[in-house]
Design a protein around this motif. Structure first.
Motif, mmCIF file in Angstrom:
data_model
loop_
_atom_site.group_PDB
_atom_site.id
_atom_site.type_symbol
_atom_site.label_atom_id
_atom_site.label_comp_id
_atom_site.label_asym_id
_atom_site.label_seq_id
_atom_site.Cartn_x
_atom_site.Cartn_y
_atom_site.Cartn_z
ATOM 1 N N LEU A 47 6.323 2.286 -10.647
ATOM 2 C CA LEU A 47 5.140 1.718 -10.002
ATOM 3 C C LEU A 47 5.479 0.437 -9.253
ATOM 4 O O LEU A 47 4.912 0.173 -8.174
ATOM 5 N N GLN A 48 6.393 -0.344 -9.797
ATOM 6 C CA GLN A 48 6.781 -1.576 -9.128
ATOM 7 C C GLN A 48 7.455 -1.281 -7.793
ATOM 8 O O GLN A 48 7.228 -1.972 -6.789
ATOM 9 N N HIS A 49 8.274 -0.241 -7.756
ATOM 10 C CA HIS A 49 8.930 0.132 -6.495
ATOM 11 C C HIS A 49 7.891 0.511 -5.442
ATOM 12 O O HIS A 49 7.969 0.070 -4.292
ATOM 13 N N PHE A 50 6.930 1.357 -5.829
ATOM 14 C CA PHE A 50 5.926 1.780 -4.852
ATOM 15 C C PHE A 50 5.058 0.603 -4.407
ATOM 16 O O PHE A 50 4.606 0.548 -3.250
ATOM 17 N N GLN A 51 4.818 -0.319 -5.308
ATOM 18 C CA GLN A 51 4.065 -1.515 -4.916
ATOM 19 C C GLN A 51 4.868 -2.348 -3.914
ATOM 20 O O GLN A 51 4.306 -2.875 -2.940
ATOM 21 N N ASP A 52 6.174 -2.437 -4.121
ATOM 22 C CA ASP A 52 7.018 -3.229 -3.220
ATOM 23 C C ASP A 52 7.068 -2.655 -1.809
ATOM 24 O O ASP A 52 7.288 -3.403 -0.845
ATOM 25 N N ILE A 53 6.889 -1.344 -1.675
ATOM 26 C CA ILE A 53 6.945 -0.734 -0.340
ATOM 27 C C ILE A 53 5.545 -0.532 0.250
ATOM 28 O O ILE A 53 5.385 0.184 1.247
ATOM 29 N N GLY A 54 4.533 -1.133 -0.399
ATOM 30 C CA GLY A 54 3.196 -1.101 0.166
ATOM 31 C C GLY A 54 2.268 -0.054 -0.362
ATOM 32 O O GLY A 54 1.243 0.252 0.258
ATOM 33 N N PHE A 55 2.555 0.497 -1.546
ATOM 34 C CA PHE A 55 1.680 1.517 -2.141
ATOM 35 C C PHE A 55 1.387 1.123 -3.588
ATOM 36 O O PHE A 55 1.913 1.722 -4.539
ATOM 37 N N PRO A 56 0.528 0.123 -3.793
ATOM 38 C CA PRO A 56 0.187 -0.295 -5.157
ATOM 39 C C PRO A 56 -0.698 0.741 -5.843
ATOM 40 O O PRO A 56 -1.525 1.404 -5.206
ATOM 41 N N SER A 57 -0.526 0.867 -7.139
ATOM 42 C CA SER A 57 -1.326 1.817 -7.913
ATOM 43 C C SER A 57 -2.602 1.147 -8.403
ATOM 44 O O SER A 57 -2.555 0.032 -8.940
ATOM 45 N N PRO A 58 -3.743 1.800 -8.245
ATOM 46 C CA PRO A 58 -4.990 1.249 -8.802
ATOM 47 C C PRO A 58 -4.892 1.162 -10.320
ATOM 48 O O PRO A 58 -4.218 1.969 -10.957
ATOM 49 N N SER A 59 -5.536 0.192 -10.894
ATOM 50 C CA SER A 59 -5.505 0.023 -12.345
ATOM 51 C C SER A 59 -6.234 1.182 -13.020
ATOM 52 O O SER A 59 -7.226 1.699 -12.512
ATOM 53 N N GLY A 60 -5.712 1.583 -14.170
ATOM 54 C CA GLY A 60 -6.342 2.643 -14.951
ATOM 55 C C GLY A 60 -6.030 4.042 -14.489
ATOM 56 O O GLY A 60 -6.585 5.007 -15.029
ATOM 57 N N VAL A 61 -5.165 4.201 -13.494
ATOM 58 C CA VAL A 61 -4.821 5.528 -12.986
ATOM 59 C C VAL A 61 -3.514 6.003 -13.613
ATOM 60 O O VAL A 61 -2.577 5.218 -13.795
ATOM 61 N N ASN A 62 -3.448 7.278 -13.953
ATOM 62 C CA ASN A 62 -2.233 7.877 -14.489
ATOM 63 C C ASN A 62 -1.083 7.671 -13.489
ATOM 64 O O ASN A 62 -1.187 8.086 -12.333
#
Length: 494
Positions: A226-241
């Motif tokens: 998840l940290q990688h995807f956040q770093d490239i501009g795709f943050p995960s919403p909280s509470g999502v699988n």
């Protein structure tokens, strides 16, 4: 067609991936068409159409069929075990061949430990089943049986195709938790494809490989994805699988145009910066499989398993013999007038003899769907090195040849009694009919191995049977009157 998987992508760039270390469990996820099954089949050396590119290395050695049989094990998505054996008998059979040089006490102790470790001790006396003829254990228990069988091999690498497919959330979590625990306890590496894992299941994985359109979107520690995807501009919403989020944003069929390509390109750039010269390998512990059983023991164990399966499944032989005798008796009663030896009954007598020959052979059609199921079990067991194909052939012949003679007797005895046929040539007739039944039974097994199902095999078997009836010398008595391009069929038929 070139294989578009992360292996090909790695060679082309040229950056490859070290899939796993000892005790690691690698999950491969992605949307439909991402390349999960293609990649897993490449690692498991499963036959696929097209041209393969890239290499799969195990401890620096190129993975081939011989190395796979000695050091790896493959658990397919569809469970393939002998349905008439109990859970304990299934594990004992596998232990006797995988660990053939161990003592009986050592194998029994290992089987009991595995039953307890896999949570199968409560159903150890229940038949495995197939949910068709034999109900057997539940789907989750059958999946654990398949896993336990391959663990008896003590492989270095365990490859699993959708181990949670068809299971409820809790059962899937139990399977993955068992897999991770066993990987740690037995010092092995495991990789598996997972379809839509729950958040509980996702937390069990050490490493994660996310694929999209045959390219790599992420590969590394599962808890860092998840940290990688956040770093490239795709943050995960909280509470999502987390798994659901990553599959959603990398699904090329529903994502925004160019989004998947940007994600894959970002991963390629990260790889080039961090590790520009990786070599694509599987890293595991040293091969730890026990010495296999001798060829003689393989034949003996396979023979006993086949005999036990026939005894526990009366339809396999007893029902077939009874149906043969019943149908032959019915036809012979219809031709009862042929008992009178005169010119008018010659044709009727000839037809009666033909039906006595054809009916028991035609009933071999039941072997087509039956062997379609057995063939999956055979392919899995041979692929994983449980026994040699020749051992299976010899054991199969030892079981089936007596059955062919008994089926021939079930057809000849009613015809002798009802039609009062001469007994002088009965031994020759018995031998010829047994050979003809054997040919049809073997051909039915061949038809059962065609494709993934039995409808095609049944149609091919029926076509062969019809040709045999036409060209057996009864329906077409004069070869010279048949068009020349078809005359060879008089000699090609058995």
């Amino acid at each position: 067609m070139c294989m578009t998987t992360c292996l090909q992508h790695a060679v082309a760039n040229p950056v490859a991936y070290q899939f796993m270390e000892v005790t690691d469990v690698l999950a491969i996820i992605g949307g439909s068409g991402a390349g999960k099954t293609t990649l897993l089949d490449s690692v498991a050396l499963e036959p696929r159409p097209g041209r393969r590119a890239g290499q799969v290395l195990l401890n620096g050695q190129e993975l081939d069929a011989t190395l796979f049989r000695s050091s790896c094990a493959y658990v397919a998505q569809s469970d393939a075990c002998a349905p008439s054996l109990t859970v304990r008998e299934t594990l004992q059979f596998a232990a006797s061949l995988y660990q053939g040089r161990a003592t009986r006490a050592e194998r029994a102790k290992g089987v009991q430990h595995l039953l307890e470790e896999c949570g199968l001790d409560a159903c150890h006396d229940v038949k495995v089943g197939d949910d068709l003829v034999i109900r057997g254990v539940s789907g989750g228990q059958r999946r654990r049986v398949s896993l336990a069988v391959e663990l008896l091999k003590r492989p270095s690498v365990l490859v699993l195709d959708e181990p949670t497919s068809g299971l409820d959330s809790k059962a899937a979590e139990a399977i993955v938790e068992l897999l991770t625990g066993i990987a740690l306890a037995n010092n092995l590496a495991a990789l598996c494809t997972i379809h839509q894992p729950s958040s509980y299941v996702f937390q069990q994985f050490d490493r994660l490989l996310v694929l999209a359109k045959g390219r790599v979107c992420y590969f590394g520690k599962a808890d860092a994805a998840l940290q990688h995807f956040q770093d490239i501009g795709f943050p995960s919403p909280s509470g999502v699988n987390p798994a659901e989020f990553m599959i959603r944003i990398t699904n090329a069929d529903f994502a925004e145009e160019g989004q998947v390509a940007r994600i894959c390109d970002a991963w390629d750039a990260a790889c080039r910066e961090a590790q520009p010269s990786l070599s694509g390998v599987l890293t595991s512990g040293p091969p730890q499989a026990a010495p296999r059983a001798s060829a003689r023991k393989q034949v003996g164990k396979l023979f006993l398993r086949a005999v036990r399966s026939n005894l526990r499944n009366p339809i396999a032989f007893a029902g077939r013999a009874a149906l043969t005798a019943l149908l032959v008796s019915f036809v012979c009663v219809a031709y009862l007038g042929a008992r009178k030896r005169n010119q008018e009954n010659v044709l009727n007598y000839l037809w009666a003899v033909m039906w006595v020959q054809q009916l028991p052979a035609f009933l071999c059609i039941g072997a087509v769907p039956n062997f379609a199921r057995e063939h999956r079990c055979f392919r899995k067991e041979v692929k994983n090195g449980l026994y040699h194909p020749l051992s299976h052939l010899l054991a199969d012949m030892l079981v089936n040849v007596p059955i062919w003679f008994l089926l021939a007797a079930a057809a000849i005895l009613p015809s002798n009694l009802i039609l009062d046929t001469p007994l002088i040539h009965s031994p020759e007739l018995w031998l010829l009919l047994a050979a003809y039944i054997g040919f049809n039974d073997t051909f039915a097994q061949l038809c059962g191995s065609l494709g993934t199902g039995s409808p095609l095999g049944i149609m091919v078997f029926l076509m062969q049977t019809i040709l045999n009836m036409i060209f057996n010398g009864t329906l077409l008595a004069h070869q010279s009157e048949v068009p020349w391009m078809l005359r060879w069929l008089f000699y090609a038929r058995p």
